[in-house]
Enzyme design. Sequence first.
Site, mmCIF file in Angstrom:
data_model
loop_
_atom_site.group_PDB
_atom_site.id
_atom_site.type_symbol
_atom_site.label_atom_id
_atom_site.label_comp_id
_atom_site.label_asym_id
_atom_site.label_seq_id
_atom_site.Cartn_x
_atom_site.Cartn_y
_atom_site.Cartn_z
ATOM 1 N N ARG A 102 0.861 -1.183 0.000
ATOM 2 C CA ARG A 102 0.000 0.000 0.000
ATOM 3 C C ARG A 102 0.898 1.233 0.000
ATOM 4 O O ARG A 102 2.076 1.174 0.389
ATOM 5 C CB ARG A 102 -0.923 0.036 1.217
ATOM 6 C CG ARG A 102 -0.210 0.218 2.547
ATOM 7 C CD ARG A 102 -1.175 0.658 3.648
ATOM 8 N NE ARG A 102 -0.541 0.714 4.965
ATOM 9 C CZ ARG A 102 0.168 1.754 5.419
ATOM 10 N NH1 ARG A 102 0.365 2.812 4.643
ATOM 11 N NH2 ARG A 102 0.698 1.718 6.632
ATOM 12 N N ASN A 104 2.353 4.845 1.262
ATOM 13 C CA ASN A 104 2.665 5.316 2.608
ATOM 14 C C ASN A 104 3.115 6.773 2.575
ATOM 15 O O ASN A 104 2.311 7.658 2.329
ATOM 16 C CB ASN A 104 3.736 4.398 3.225
ATOM 17 C CG ASN A 104 3.885 4.566 4.724
ATOM 18 O OD1 ASN A 104 2.895 4.563 5.449
ATOM 19 N ND2 ASN A 104 5.118 4.704 5.202
ATOM 20 N N ASP A 200 11.256 6.841 10.839
ATOM 21 C CA ASP A 200 9.945 7.052 10.225
ATOM 22 C C ASP A 200 10.002 8.356 9.424
ATOM 23 O O ASP A 200 10.997 8.640 8.783
ATOM 24 C CB ASP A 200 8.857 7.055 11.306
ATOM 25 C CG ASP A 200 7.496 6.614 10.776
ATOM 26 O OD1 ASP A 200 7.044 7.169 9.761
ATOM 27 O OD2 ASP A 200 6.872 5.730 11.370
#
Length: 298
Positions: A102, A104, A200
Amino acid sequence: MPETIRARLLLDCRNILAEGIQWHGEQNKLYWTDIHGRALWSCNADGSGAAKTDFEKRIGSFAFTDQGTLVIAHEDGLAHFDPGNGGLRELFEIEADLPTTRLNDGRCDRDGRFVFGGLDEDGLRPLSGVYSFAGGTSATPLITEVGCTNSLCFSPDGTRMYFADSSGKRIYRYAYDRATGAVSDRAVFAELGNSEGAPDGSCVDAEGGVWNAQFEGGCVQRFLPDGTRDIRIELPVSQVTLACFGGGNLDTLFIATAREGFSPERQAEEPTAGGIYVAELDGIRGLPEERFRGRLPL
């Protein structure tokens, strides 16, 4: 000794996976997505006026246009959303042949291209990629064999792109061709230690410092342009996903967090995980978020 700052809770929204946070200067509002909550959120700088728009698909990241609409990277591809009338129009699919991936992380470069990438939900295998969308009906591949796209951001002059694959510990720096949007000359910019979680999302300040959120590391770490560690923003929650600069002077750091996969015991230990946090900075300012400037298909 680098300075350590404690962030404070701004909005106790308890998202599952808050991401994509960015400041809209003209609206004086903060926007972000709760990926697994399938929602787009917004609030004022003081946390008031929180609002949520629900979607059928999970939104990983987004970019505003000058018209106030959004280009959205959701789990299957790109879409165009008009918050004024609620209209959502699918543009095209990405990685349709990869059912476990998917989309991101993503943000616009300094010339208005939307650069975004995906992740593999079945073990962060190196199946996904990073893409550039300048308009039209397709996106250009930039990086392949990606497990989990994160940290996409650009130096103030737009000639360097940062990227991290969160299946590992490294943040990379690329030479970025502003004329073509091509990347080259990959080099390790920074590497996280064993106790620092995974790299992140990241944002860049006006001095070229890179502010990286550490997922399961409980902080946002500023890296100077040479990769040296500088200011550290500590949070009372472990899953820190992305930060952005906002407020009238762009000197406030807003930070998104998550509670992905939490057990009831862990929720009790970190009750405000999934909330939005804030830290005021002294003498450091961010840059306005770039808008998507490509032509959207009719």
